[in-house]
Design a protein around this motif. Structure first.
Motif, PDB file in Angstrom:
ATOM      1  N   LEU A   1     -10.123   1.444  -1.433  1.00 29.34           N
ATOM      2  CA  LEU A   1      -8.998   2.382  -1.556  1.00 29.34           C
ATOM      3  C   LEU A   1      -9.462   3.710  -2.149  1.00 29.34           C
ATOM      4  CD1 LEU A   1      -6.131   0.052  -2.885  1.00 29.34           C
ATOM      5  CD2 LEU A   1      -6.527   0.832  -0.548  1.00 29.34           C
ATOM      6  N   ALA A   2     -10.344   3.633  -3.155  1.00 31.41           N
ATOM      7  CA  ALA A   2     -10.827   4.865  -3.779  1.00 31.41           C
ATOM      8  C   ALA A   2     -11.617   5.717  -2.795  1.00 31.41           C
ATOM      9  CB  ALA A   2     -11.698   4.525  -4.993  1.00 31.41           C
ATOM     10  N   ALA A   3     -12.435   5.076  -1.954  1.00 29.96           N
ATOM     11  CA  ALA A   3     -13.262   5.825  -1.006  1.00 29.96           C
ATOM     12  C   ALA A   3     -12.422   6.596  -0.005  1.00 29.96           C
ATOM     13  CB  ALA A   3     -14.205   4.868  -0.270  1.00 29.96           C
ATOM     14  N   THR A   4     -11.234   6.118   0.273  1.00 27.78           N
ATOM     15  CA  THR A   4     -10.392   6.768   1.282  1.00 27.78           C
ATOM     16  C   THR A   4      -9.345   7.701   0.664  1.00 27.78           C
ATOM     17  OG1 THR A   4      -8.967   4.807   1.258  1.00 27.78           O
ATOM     18  CG2 THR A   4     -10.648   4.930   2.983  1.00 27.78           C
ATOM     19  N   MET A   5      -9.063   7.573  -0.625  1.00 24.16           N
ATOM     20  CA  MET A   5      -7.958   8.334  -1.211  1.00 24.16           C
ATOM     21  C   MET A   5      -8.369   9.337  -2.285  1.00 24.16           C
ATOM     22  SD  MET A   5      -5.014   5.422  -1.609  1.00 24.16           S
ATOM     23  CE  MET A   5      -4.362   4.547  -0.190  1.00 24.16           C
ATOM     24  N   VAL A   6      -9.520   9.139  -2.930  1.00 23.87           N
ATOM     25  CA  VAL A   6      -9.927  10.015  -4.025  1.00 23.87           C
ATOM     26  C   VAL A   6     -10.942  11.034  -3.517  1.00 23.87           C
ATOM     27  CG1 VAL A   6     -10.943  10.143  -6.331  1.00 23.87           C
ATOM     28  CG2 VAL A   6      -9.540   8.180  -5.703  1.00 23.87           C
ATOM     29  N   LYS A   7     -10.597  12.308  -3.624  1.00 21.28           N
ATOM     30  CA  LYS A   7     -11.466  13.378  -3.103  1.00 21.28           C
ATOM     31  C   LYS A   7     -12.123  14.183  -4.215  1.00 21.28           C
ATOM     32  CE  LYS A   7      -7.808  14.869  -1.028  1.00 21.28           C
ATOM     33  NZ  LYS A   7      -6.956  13.676  -1.220  1.00 21.28           N
ATOM     34  N   ASN A   8     -11.665  13.997  -5.437  1.00 20.59           N
ATOM     35  CA  ASN A   8     -12.141  14.790  -6.566  1.00 20.59           C
ATOM     36  C   ASN A   8     -12.528  13.852  -7.699  1.00 20.59           C
ATOM     37  OD1 ASN A   8     -12.368  16.437  -8.888  1.00 20.59           O
ATOM     38  ND2 ASN A   8     -10.933  17.924  -8.056  1.00 20.59           N
ATOM     39  N   GLU A   9     -13.722  14.048  -8.243  1.00 19.51           N
ATOM     40  CA  GLU A   9     -14.192  13.192  -9.335  1.00 19.51           C
ATOM     41  C   GLU A   9     -13.224  13.203 -10.515  1.00 19.51           C
ATOM     42  OE1 GLU A   9     -17.983  12.934 -12.442  1.00 19.51           O
ATOM     43  OE2 GLU A   9     -17.815  14.565 -11.000  1.00 19.51           O
ATOM     44  N   GLN A  10     -12.573  14.360 -10.747  1.00 11.50           N
ATOM     45  CA  GLN A  10     -11.659  14.471 -11.874  1.00 11.50           C
ATOM     46  C   GLN A  10     -10.405  13.622 -11.701  1.00 11.50           C
ATOM     47  OE1 GLN A  10     -12.655  16.112 -14.535  1.00 11.50           O
ATOM     48  NE2 GLN A  10     -14.520  16.694 -13.452  1.00 11.50           N
ATOM     49  N   HIS A  11     -10.160  13.144 -10.474  1.00  7.18           N
ATOM     50  CA  HIS A  11      -8.967  12.340 -10.210  1.00  7.18           C
ATOM     51  C   HIS A  11      -9.235  10.843 -10.344  1.00  7.18           C
ATOM     52  CE1 HIS A  11      -7.241  15.800  -7.516  1.00  7.18           C
ATOM     53  NE2 HIS A  11      -7.353  16.130  -8.794  1.00  7.18           N
TER      54      HIS A  11
ATOM     55  N   ALA B   1      -9.271   0.522   6.215  1.00  6.61           N
ATOM     56  CA  ALA B   1     -10.438   0.085   5.441  1.00  6.61           C
ATOM     57  C   ALA B   1     -10.262  -1.317   4.888  1.00  6.61           C
ATOM     58  CB  ALA B   1     -10.705   1.072   4.302  1.00  6.61           C
ATOM     59  N   VAL B   2      -9.045  -1.640   4.439  1.00 10.63           N
ATOM     60  CA  VAL B   2      -8.856  -2.952   3.812  1.00 10.63           C
ATOM     61  C   VAL B   2      -8.933  -4.091   4.831  1.00 10.63           C
ATOM     62  CG1 VAL B   2      -7.483  -2.016   1.919  1.00 10.63           C
ATOM     63  CG2 VAL B   2      -6.330  -2.777   3.996  1.00 10.63           C
ATOM     64  N   LYS B   3      -8.932  -3.765   6.129  1.00 11.12           N
ATOM     65  CA  LYS B   3      -9.104  -4.812   7.153  1.00 11.12           C
ATOM     66  C   LYS B   3     -10.532  -5.356   7.151  1.00 11.12           C
ATOM     67  CE  LYS B   3      -5.754  -2.825  10.423  1.00 11.12           C
ATOM     68  NZ  LYS B   3      -5.597  -2.248  11.783  1.00 11.12           N
ATOM     69  N   HIS B   4     -11.464  -4.579   6.588  1.00 14.75           N
ATOM     70  CA  HIS B   4     -12.881  -4.927   6.702  1.00 14.75           C
ATOM     71  C   HIS B   4     -13.482  -5.406   5.384  1.00 14.75           C
ATOM     72  CE1 HIS B   4     -12.824  -3.021  10.666  1.00 14.75           C
ATOM     73  NE2 HIS B   4     -12.175  -2.009  10.099  1.00 14.75           N
ATOM     74  N   ILE B   5     -12.659  -5.676   4.400  1.00 12.78           N
ATOM     75  CA  ILE B   5     -13.174  -6.184   3.123  1.00 12.78           C
ATOM     76  C   ILE B   5     -12.397  -7.441   2.740  1.00 12.78           C
ATOM     77  CG2 ILE B   5     -14.027  -3.981   2.258  1.00 12.78           C
ATOM     78  CD1 ILE B   5     -10.933  -5.058   0.665  1.00 12.78           C
ATOM     79  N   PRO B   6     -13.007  -8.348   1.976  1.00 15.41           N
ATOM     80  CA  PRO B   6     -12.281  -9.556   1.535  1.00 15.41           C
ATOM     81  C   PRO B   6     -11.203  -9.191   0.520  1.00 15.41           C
ATOM     82  CG  PRO B   6     -14.471  -9.448   0.534  1.00 15.41           C
ATOM     83  CD  PRO B   6     -14.414  -8.342   1.523  1.00 15.41           C
TER      84      PRO B   6
ATOM     85  N   ARG C   1     -11.347  -8.252  -5.774  1.00 16.89           N
ATOM     86  CA  ARG C   1     -10.543  -7.164  -6.328  1.00 16.89           C
ATOM     87  C   ARG C   1     -11.344  -5.867  -6.434  1.00 16.89           C
ATOM     88  NH1 ARG C   1      -8.400  -5.489 -11.508  1.00 16.89           N
ATOM     89  NH2 ARG C   1      -6.178  -5.007 -11.349  1.00 16.89           N
ATOM     90  N   ASP C   2     -12.621  -5.968  -6.827  1.00 19.58           N
ATOM     91  CA  ASP C   2     -13.433  -4.757  -6.954  1.00 19.58           C
ATOM     92  C   ASP C   2     -13.665  -4.099  -5.601  1.00 19.58           C
ATOM     93  OD1 ASP C   2     -13.630  -4.877  -9.670  1.00 19.58           O
ATOM     94  OD2 ASP C   2     -15.538  -5.963  -9.688  1.00 19.58           O
ATOM     95  N   ALA C   3     -13.957  -4.911  -4.582  1.00 23.93           N
ATOM     96  CA  ALA C   3     -14.163  -4.356  -3.239  1.00 23.93           C
ATOM     97  C   ALA C   3     -12.886  -3.685  -2.741  1.00 23.93           C
ATOM     98  CB  ALA C   3     -14.606  -5.455  -2.278  1.00 23.93           C
ATOM     99  N   PHE C   4     -11.751  -4.314  -3.006  1.00 22.32           N
ATOM    100  CA  PHE C   4     -10.463  -3.750  -2.601  1.00 22.32           C
ATOM    101  C   PHE C   4     -10.214  -2.416  -3.309  1.00 22.32           C
ATOM    102  CE2 PHE C   4      -5.764  -3.613  -3.128  1.00 22.32           C
ATOM    103  CZ  PHE C   4      -5.420  -3.560  -1.788  1.00 22.32           C
ATOM    104  N   LYS C   5     -10.535  -2.369  -4.606  1.00 24.42           N
ATOM    105  CA  LYS C   5     -10.330  -1.153  -5.398  1.00 24.42           C
ATOM    106  C   LYS C   5     -11.182  -0.001  -4.867  1.00 24.42           C
ATOM    107  CE  LYS C   5     -11.121   0.485 -10.142  1.00 24.42           C
ATOM    108  NZ  LYS C   5     -11.491   0.050 -11.521  1.00 24.42           N
TER     109      LYS C   5
ATOM    110  N   LEU D   1       0.818  -1.206   0.000  1.00 20.53           N
ATOM    111  CA  LEU D   1       0.000   0.000   0.000  1.00 20.53           C
ATOM    112  C   LEU D   1       0.857   1.264   0.000  1.00 20.53           C
ATOM    113  CD1 LEU D   1      -2.914  -0.947   2.417  1.00 20.53           C
ATOM    114  CD2 LEU D   1      -3.026  -0.609  -0.050  1.00 20.53           C
ATOM    115  N   SER D   2       1.980   1.232   0.694  1.00 24.26           N
ATOM    116  CA  SER D   2       2.871   2.399   0.700  1.00 24.26           C
ATOM    117  C   SER D   2       3.407   2.673  -0.699  1.00 24.26           C
ATOM    118  CB  SER D   2       4.032   2.163   1.674  1.00 24.26           C
ATOM    119  OG  SER D   2       3.557   2.063   3.007  1.00 24.26           O
ATOM    120  N   GLY D   3       3.768   1.594  -1.420  1.00 28.05           N
ATOM    121  CA  GLY D   3       4.217   1.774  -2.798  1.00 28.05           C
ATOM    122  C   GLY D   3       3.117   2.308  -3.698  1.00 28.05           C
TER     123      GLY D   3
END
Length: 478
Positions: free
Chosen positions: A46-56, A30-35, A39-43, A5-7
């Motif tokens: 991560l997006a819910a916690t890291m992406v703040k702008n729709e354009q990103h 967040a990833v502690k609470h998903i299987p 792959r989609d749930a994992f994706k 995740l750091s990478g």
């Protein structure tokens, strides 16, 4: 997992996404609470916690698909003859069974182009996602011509694969088959809906082929190399003067959210910036409570002042996109100014303020500016000197102590007279004078650029090549 995740966060930051340490920690929680195997749930976690702008979102998705690409031995470039399997579930055997009714052969690399086309047709007709995924790999194996270590981009391999599949012809064949299955004549609406459905399936197939090529390239070249190759600037970092049509569309989408954010910032800045000069009398009266010690100084609280804004913009071909987006931004923020007047020029100059009045869609007003403004005097080549001279002669009397002037252009004057004295007079009368230049600073004063001559009589010259730099400048207008 922490190292992984750091990478990934590092790659996001390299792509321009502002991922803070707190958001990084939130993602790890967040990833502690998903299987993890989903792959989609994992994706999306991560997006819910890291992406703040729709354009990103697009940049995030590209980095994710590269960094977390499937990279097993079955994706090694040039190694399709290894175990002959498409995935751990042995899709080769499954495909052979599907081919029995056609008299074909098994194994993607042994299939003829006609057999691939027939199976692909059946997969698209029946919306069979598993078959489409298998045929995507077969098509890449057959047509892409990928070789280990070959320095070719994924777009080339995608083009070669799609060219051989002839998906346009496939669409018409699907429509013919659908019309034969339809009882009676298809209505116009039914035909349109059927066509849209098949077009969506073909787009899904294209994405699967692109993902297959990307997986093989990642397996061959490594994550870091592929992430660097596919990295694209965010909409706010795209250079106005070199943007593609797609990038221009993304910039237009980013303008709306940006203007709302800037308007709120300017309003908040004015609201809190109410401390004026020291009020000596009030301070002395207050000091009596402390034995004459001015422990609690008092200040005057003037009413916040909104400046009048005068925009003078070069709309010649070289800087037209920059002027267009700047005018768009300025008029979206016009409530933050007491008055906004706009002038555009090439070698002649024209006031276009009236084109923005009572216009709800600023894009329409900007289009009118580019098509209706009378800005050509002789030959339509930039002549700053003549344009500035006409401006001062016709409108110089309107520049006063409340005016903030903003000149937009690259100051490339085609070796004409500069008439820099106009800016000198503007500086004497106006509250402030700024110049926004869309060229990199390294290009200033090269060739016919005379930006330094003009900058002598301004309160600041700013490099504004993209929305991020334009956003940074707006604070100077408050």
């Amino acid at each position: 997992m922490l190292d992984l995740l750091s990478g990934f966060v590092g790659e996001l930051r390299n792509a321009g996404l502002p991922v803070s340490l707190t958001e990084n920690l939130d993602a790890m929680e967040a990833v502690k609470h998903i299987p993890i195997e989903d792959r989609d749930a994992f994706k999306y976690a991560l997006a819910a916690t890291m992406v703040k702008n729709e354009q990103h979102w697009r940049a995030f998705e590209t980095v994710f698909e590269v960094y977390f690409s499937l990279r097993g031995p079955e994706y090694n470039v040039g190694d399709e003859n290894g175990d002959g399997e498409f995935d751990p579930d042995n899709l080769e055997e499954w495909m052979s069974q599907q081919m029995q009714g056609m008299g074909g052969r098994g194994g993607g690399q042994d299939m003829s182009p006609e057999e691939i086309a027939e199976m692909l047709f059946r997969a698209l007709l029946n919306a069979d996602e598993a078959m489409m995924a298998a045929m995507a790999r077969a098509a890449v194996t057959q047509f892409a011509g990928m070789e280990p270590g070959r320095p070719v981009g994924g777009t080339y391999y995608l083009y070669r694969t799609l060219r051989n599949l002839d998906l346009d012809g496939m669409l018409e064949r699907l429509m013919d088959e659908s019309s034969q299955r339809y009882e009676g004549d298809m209505t116009q609406l039914a035909e349109r809906l059927e066509r849209e459905e098949f077009e969506n399936r073909i787009e899904q197939l294209k994405r699967e082929i692109e993902a297959e090529i990307r997986r093989r390239l990642v397996a061959d070249r490594g994550v870091e190399a592929m992430a660097k190759t596919l990295r694209k600037p965010l909409p706010e970092d795209v250079d106005f003067m070199h943007a593609s049509r797609e990038e221009m569309a993304n910039i237009r989408k980013a303008i709306g959210p940006l203007t709302r954010k800037l308007a709120a910032r300017l309003a908040r800045k004015r609201k809190h910036k109410r401390r004026g000069p020291l009020d000596f009398r009030a301070t002395m009266r207050q000091s009596l409570s402390y034995g004459g010690v001015p422990a609690d100084p008092r200040f005057r609280h003037p009413r916040p002042n909104k400046p009048e804004l005068i925009v003078v913009a070069d709309i010649s071909g070289s800087v037209a996109a920059f002027a267009r987006f700047t005018l768009h931004l300025v008029y979206a923020l016009q409530n933050q100014f007491s008055k906004v007047r706009s002038f555009v020029f090439i070698d002649g100059i024209d006031e276009v303020t009236h084109m923005f009045r009572n216009e709800e869609d600023i894009t329409n007003a900007v289009h009118r500016v580019n098509t209706e403004a009378d800005v050509v005097w002789v030959d339509g080549h930039s002549d700053y000197g003549h344009a500035f001279g006409v401006f001062w002669e016709s409108f110089g009397k309107d520049v006063n102590a409340k005016s903030t002037m903003m000149f937009l252009g690259d100051a490339r004057n085609n070796y004409h007279s500069t008439n820099a004295w106009v800016l000198k007079e503007c500086q004497k009368r106006a509250r402030s004078v700024f110049w926004l230049n869309p060229e990199p600073k390294s290009y200033w004063d090269t060739g016919d650029s005379v930006i330094t001559e003009y900058s002598t009589y301004t309160d600041g010259v700013f490099e504004c090549r993209n929305l991020r730099q334009l956003e940074g400048f707006v604070d100077n207008l408050a």
